[in-house]
Scaffold this active site. Structure first.
Site, short mmCIF file in Angstrom:
data_model
loop_
_atom_site.label_atom_id
_atom_site.label_comp_id
_atom_site.label_asym_id
_atom_site.label_seq_id
_atom_site.Cartn_x
_atom_site.Cartn_y
_atom_site.Cartn_z
N HIS A 51 0.82 -1.21 0.00
CA HIS A 51 0.00 0.00 0.00
C HIS A 51 0.85 1.27 0.00
O HIS A 51 1.62 1.49 0.93
CB HIS A 51 -0.90 0.00 1.24
CG HIS A 51 -1.68 -1.25 1.42
ND1 HIS A 51 -2.78 -1.56 0.65
CD2 HIS A 51 -1.49 -2.31 2.24
CE1 HIS A 51 -3.25 -2.74 1.01
NE2 HIS A 51 -2.49 -3.22 1.97
N SER A 74 1.35 -0.09 -5.43
CA SER A 74 0.50 -0.41 -4.30
C SER A 74 -0.07 -1.81 -4.53
O SER A 74 -0.09 -2.31 -5.64
CB SER A 74 -0.65 0.60 -4.18
OG SER A 74 -1.27 0.44 -2.91
N SER A 79 -5.79 1.85 -2.22
CA SER A 79 -5.10 2.22 -0.97
C SER A 79 -4.03 3.27 -1.13
O SER A 79 -3.47 3.73 -0.13
CB SER A 79 -4.48 0.96 -0.34
OG SER A 79 -3.52 0.41 -1.22
N ASP A 137 3.09 -7.71 -0.42
CA ASP A 137 2.00 -7.65 0.57
C ASP A 137 0.76 -8.24 -0.12
O ASP A 137 0.12 -7.59 -0.92
CB ASP A 137 1.74 -6.20 1.00
CG ASP A 137 0.62 -6.10 2.02
OD1 ASP A 137 0.63 -5.15 2.81
OD2 ASP A 137 -0.27 -6.97 2.03
N GLU A 198 4.41 -9.57 3.70
CA GLU A 198 3.83 -8.77 4.80
C GLU A 198 2.66 -9.42 5.50
O GLU A 198 2.52 -9.26 6.71
CB GLU A 198 3.39 -7.41 4.25
CG GLU A 198 2.71 -6.48 5.24
CD GLU A 198 3.67 -5.73 6.12
OE1 GLU A 198 4.89 -5.92 5.98
OE2 GLU A 198 3.19 -4.97 7.00
N ASN A 223 4.87 -11.63 8.32
CA ASN A 223 3.60 -11.54 9.06
C ASN A 223 3.68 -12.18 10.43
O ASN A 223 3.07 -11.68 11.38
CB ASN A 223 2.48 -12.21 8.27
CG ASN A 223 1.14 -12.11 8.98
OD1 ASN A 223 0.57 -11.03 9.10
ND2 ASN A 223 0.66 -13.23 9.49
N LYS A 228 5.24 -7.94 14.43
CA LYS A 228 4.41 -7.48 13.32
C LYS A 228 2.95 -7.79 13.62
O LYS A 228 2.15 -6.88 13.83
CB LYS A 228 4.85 -8.16 12.01
CG LYS A 228 4.23 -7.55 10.74
CD LYS A 228 2.87 -8.15 10.39
CE LYS A 228 2.27 -7.50 9.16
NZ LYS A 228 0.89 -7.98 8.90
N ASP A 232 0.09 -5.14 14.63
CA ASP A 232 -0.99 -4.82 13.70
C ASP A 232 -2.32 -5.11 14.35
O ASP A 232 -3.23 -4.29 14.40
CB ASP A 232 -0.90 -5.75 12.48
CG ASP A 232 -0.13 -5.13 11.34
OD1 ASP A 232 -0.18 -5.69 10.23
OD2 ASP A 232 0.50 -4.08 11.56
N ASN A 233 -2.44 -6.36 14.86
CA ASN A 233 -3.76 -6.84 15.25
C ASN A 233 -4.23 -6.24 16.55
O ASN A 233 -5.33 -5.73 16.65
CB ASN A 233 -3.75 -8.38 15.35
CG ASN A 233 -3.44 -9.01 14.00
OD1 ASN A 233 -3.61 -8.37 12.97
ND2 ASN A 233 -2.95 -10.23 14.01
N CYS A 237 -5.36 -2.09 15.94
CA CYS A 237 -6.83 -2.02 15.96
C CYS A 237 -7.33 -1.33 17.22
O CYS A 237 -8.36 -0.67 17.20
CB CYS A 237 -7.43 -3.41 15.82
SG CYS A 237 -7.10 -4.11 14.19
N HIS A 343 -10.54 -9.56 9.12
CA HIS A 343 -9.60 -9.61 8.01
C HIS A 343 -10.27 -9.49 6.65
O HIS A 343 -9.73 -8.89 5.73
CB HIS A 343 -8.81 -10.92 8.07
CG HIS A 343 -7.65 -10.93 7.12
ND1 HIS A 343 -6.55 -10.12 7.29
CD2 HIS A 343 -7.45 -11.59 5.96
CE1 HIS A 343 -5.72 -10.32 6.29
NE2 HIS A 343 -6.24 -11.21 5.47
N HIS A 396 -3.68 1.63 10.32
CA HIS A 396 -2.90 1.66 11.57
C HIS A 396 -2.01 2.91 11.60
O HIS A 396 -1.57 3.39 10.55
CB HIS A 396 -2.03 0.42 11.67
CG HIS A 396 -2.81 -0.85 11.71
ND1 HIS A 396 -4.02 -0.97 12.35
CD2 HIS A 396 -2.56 -2.07 11.18
CE1 HIS A 396 -4.47 -2.20 12.21
NE2 HIS A 396 -3.61 -2.90 11.50
N SER A 404 6.00 -3.15 11.93
CA SER A 404 5.86 -4.04 10.77
C SER A 404 6.99 -3.81 9.78
O SER A 404 7.64 -4.74 9.32
CB SER A 404 4.54 -3.76 10.05
OG SER A 404 3.46 -3.94 10.89
N GLN A 408 10.30 -5.78 7.94
CA GLN A 408 10.52 -5.91 6.50
C GLN A 408 11.96 -5.57 6.12
O GLN A 408 12.60 -6.32 5.38
CB GLN A 408 9.55 -4.97 5.73
CG GLN A 408 8.16 -5.54 5.52
CD GLN A 408 8.10 -6.63 4.47
OE1 GLN A 408 9.12 -7.01 3.88
NE2 GLN A 408 6.92 -7.17 4.23
#
Ligand SMILES: O=C(Nc1ccc2nc(N3CCOCC3)sc2c1)c1ccc(CN2C(=O)C=NC2=O)cc1
Length: 475
Positions: A51, A74, A79, A137, A198, A223, A228, A232-233, A237, A343, A396, A404, A408
Site C-alpha cells: 500500500h 501499491s 489504498s 503484501d 507482509e 507476518n 508485526k 498490527d492486530n 486495531c 480480516h 494503523h 511491521s 521488512q
C-alpha cells in the site's frame, strides 16, 4: 526516471506528512542510522508491492538509505495516498519539475488493468532485467513472476474460463502479451534472490507454492513476527477502531453497550479500546480459551442472538463470514452502528441486508450509510461492511507500521546478504531479530530495559542478550 502517479504537485504536502511520520517510526529511523555506513542493501534491486501510503514512503526511503534501488506499486487499487506517491517520486532533494526519488506506479482508484500494468512496470528494470528482491503484501508480485515463468515453461498461456474472476482474465491477458520464447519471466524469476511477505494472505500463498513444489525462490514470512502481527492486530486495531468510529459518527462511546465479535488479538485490542472509552463491552466467541480469557478480563461473554436488541455499537473481528446476518440487523436498536474490522469484507451479510424487501439505503457521507427498514427503524453501517479502520480512517498509525516495516527491512537485509543460508522455502525471522525490532522502538517510549545477570541468564537457560523465549512461546 519512469513513474506514473496521480499528481506530482502533491509532493510538498506528502513530504511534510512523511517528516511527521518519521518521528513516529523510530524503528525505521534507527535502522537507517545503524546501517548507514555498512550499506547492506547496496546492489539490491527491490520491487515493492505494498500500500503506497505515507508510512510506506518512510519504508521505501529507508531501503534507499541502506543502498537499495527500489521500484514500487501499491497492492490495492484504492489504498494509494496520492500525496505519498508524489513525494516518493520527487524525493527529498527533487522538485516536481526535476524528480529525484524512486519510480512509483500507483494512484488511488486504479482499474484492474492499470493495477497489473503497474506491477509489470515495477518488475522491469531500466536497461533490462528485473529485481533481485521482492517486498510483497498479499503476493501479487510473486504471483505474476511465478505464473509468467510457469507459462513460458509450458509454452502457452491458458485462457480464462467462464467462472474465473475478472482479475484472472486481466492477469492472463498481460501474460499473453509479455511471455516470450526467450523466457522473459523465467529470467526475471532466476534473478530474484527472495521475497519478504507482509500479510497472512501472501504467506498462505507462499506455503501453498512451497508445498506443491512451485516456489522458485526463498521467502521470509514477515507476518508471523511477533512484533508485526501482534502489533498490527492488537495495538493497531486498539487505536484505529476508535479512530474509525469517531471519524464516521459523532457517537459518544461512553455509557453505550458495545459488542465485539471475536476475542483474538484484534478483538482484544478493540474490546480494550471500547472499555477505555466507557462502553459496557460484550464479547461473542466460539473458542473456549478465548472466551475464558474474555471472562477473566472482566467482559460479559454472550451469544449475539441473546443481546442483539440491546447493543448500540457492533464490531466484528473474527476473520469468518456471516457473523452478523440480515436477521440480526432487523432486530437491532434504532441507529445501532454496525462495523467490521476483521480480516475480510464478508463478516457482515451486506448482500442479505440489501435483499430485505423495502430496505432503503442512504449515504450520509462516504463510507457511512443508513439502512432504513420498512418499519421505520434504521441502522448505520460503516464502510459498507468492509474494514472500517481503512474505509473510515487511515488504517494503523505510524508507530504500529514502524514495527511491521522494521521487520521488512531486517528481513530484506537477511535474505539479500545471507541468501545461501536460505534454500528455497518459507522462513520466519529468527527470534533475536524479532527482539531487535522491539529493542529499536524502546528508546522512543522512554523504556529502560532491565539486564539479566550472567547467573540469572544461566538459571533460565538463555543468553544475557537473548533470545529470551522459546520459538513456541505465546506472547
Ligand atoms: O487497504 C488499505 N487501504 C484502503 C483504503 C481505502 C480503500 N477504499 C476502498 N474502497 C472499496 C470499494 O469502494 C470504494 C472504497 S478499499 C480501500 C483500502 C490499506 C491496508 C493496509 C495499510 C497499511 N497501513 C499503512 O501503510 C499505514 N497504515 C496502515 O494501516 C494501508 C492501507
Amino acid at each position: 526516471m519512469d513513474f506514473k502517479v496521480a499528481d506530482l504537485s502533491l509532493a510538498a504536502f506528502g513530504r511534510k506528512e512523511i517528516q511527521l511520520a518519521e518521528h513516529e517510526m523510530p524503528g525505521l529511523m534507527a535502522v537507517r542510522e545503524e546501517y548507514a555506513a555498512a550499506q547492506p542493501l547496496a546492489g539490491a534491486k527491490i520491487m515493492g508491492s505494498l500500500h503506497m501510503t505515507i508510512q510506506t514512503a518512510v519504508l521505501i526511503e529507508t531501503l534507499v538509505a541502506l543502498g537499495a534501488e527500489v521500484r514500487w506499486v501499491s497492492c490495492n487499487i484504492f489504498s494509494t495516498q496520492d500525496h505519498a506517491a508524489a513525494a516518493v517520486v520527487v524525493g527529498p532533494e527533487g522538485t516536481p519539475e526535476d524528480p529525484k526519488g524512486v519510480p512509483v506506479f500507483a494512484w488511488k482508484g486504479e482499474t484492474l488493468e492499470e493495477y497489473w500494468w503497474c506491477t509489470e512496470q515495477a518488475l522491469l528494470w531500466p536497461g533490462g532485467g528485473g529485481p533481485n528482491m521482492i517486498l510483497d503484501d498479499g503476493g501479487d508480485a510473486t504471483l505474476l513472476v511465478h505464473k509468467g515463468a510457469e507459462y513460458e515453461k509450458a509454452g502457452a498461456v491458458p485462457s480464462a474460463s467462464e467462472d474465473d474472476p475478472e482479475e484472472w482474465g486481466v492477469i492472463l491477458e498481460l501474460l499473453r502479451r509479455t511471455v516470450t520464447p526467450e523466457g522473459h519471466w523465467t529470467k526475471v524469476a532466476a534473478g530474484i534472490k527472495g521475497v519478504t511477505e507482509e500479510t497472512t494472505t501472501g504467506v498462505h500463498r507462499l506455503y501453498e507454492m512451497f508445498k506443491n513444489g512451485t516456489l522458485l525462490f526463498p521467502a521470509i514470512n514477515v507476518n508471523d513476527s511477533v512484533t508485526k502481527s501482534k502489533f498490527d492486530n492488537k495495538y493497531g486495531c486498539r487505536h484505529s477502531v476508535i479512530d474509525g468510529l469517531n471519524r464516521a459518527t459523532d457517537v459518544l462511546i461512553g455509557g453505550k453497550v458495545a459488542l465485539v465479535a471475536g476475542y483474538g488479538d484484534v478483538g482484544k485490542g478493540c474490546a480494550d479500546a471500547l472499555r477505555g472509552q466507557g462502553a459496557r463491552v460484550i464479547i461473542t466467541e466460539i473458542d473456549p480459551i478465548c472466551a475464558l480469557q474474555a471472562a477473566m478480563d472482566g467482559f460479559q461473554v454472550a451469544t449475539l442472538d441473546e443481546v442483539v436488541g440491546s447493543v448500540d455499537i457492533f464490531v466484528t473481528t473474527t476473520g469468518n463470514f456471516n457473523i452478523i446476518t440480515a436477521d440480526h440487523m432487523a432486530q437491532m436498536k434504532h441507529n445501532a452502528i454496525v462495523s467490521n474490522i476483521g480480516h475480510f469484507d464478508n463478516e457482515i451479510d451486506m448482500a442479505g441486508l440489501a435483499r430485505i424487501p423495502g430496505i432503503e439505503k442512504t449515504e450520509v457521507k462516504p463510507q457511512v450509510h443508513t439502512w432504513r427498514f420498512p418499519d421505520g427503524k434504521q441502522i448505520i453501517v460503516l464502510a459498507e461492511g468492509r474494514l472500517m479502520n481503512l474505509g473510515c480512517a487511515t488504517g494503523h498509525p505510524s508507530f504500529v507500521m514502524s514495527n511491521s516495516f522494521t521487520n521488512q527491512v531486517i528481513a530484506q537485509i537477511e535474505l539479500f546478504t545471507k541468501t545461501d543460508d536460505y534454500p528455497i522455502g518459507v522462513y520466519v525471522l529468527p527470534k533475536h531479530l524479532d527482539e531487535k525490532v522491539a529493542r529499536l522502538h524502546l528508546d522512543a517510549l522512554g523504556v529502560k530495559l532491565t539486564k539479566l545477570t550472567k547467573a540469572q541468564a544461566e538459571y533460565i537457560g538463555v543468553d544475557v542478550e537473548g533470545p529470551y523465549k522459546s520459538d513456541h512461546y505465546r506472547y
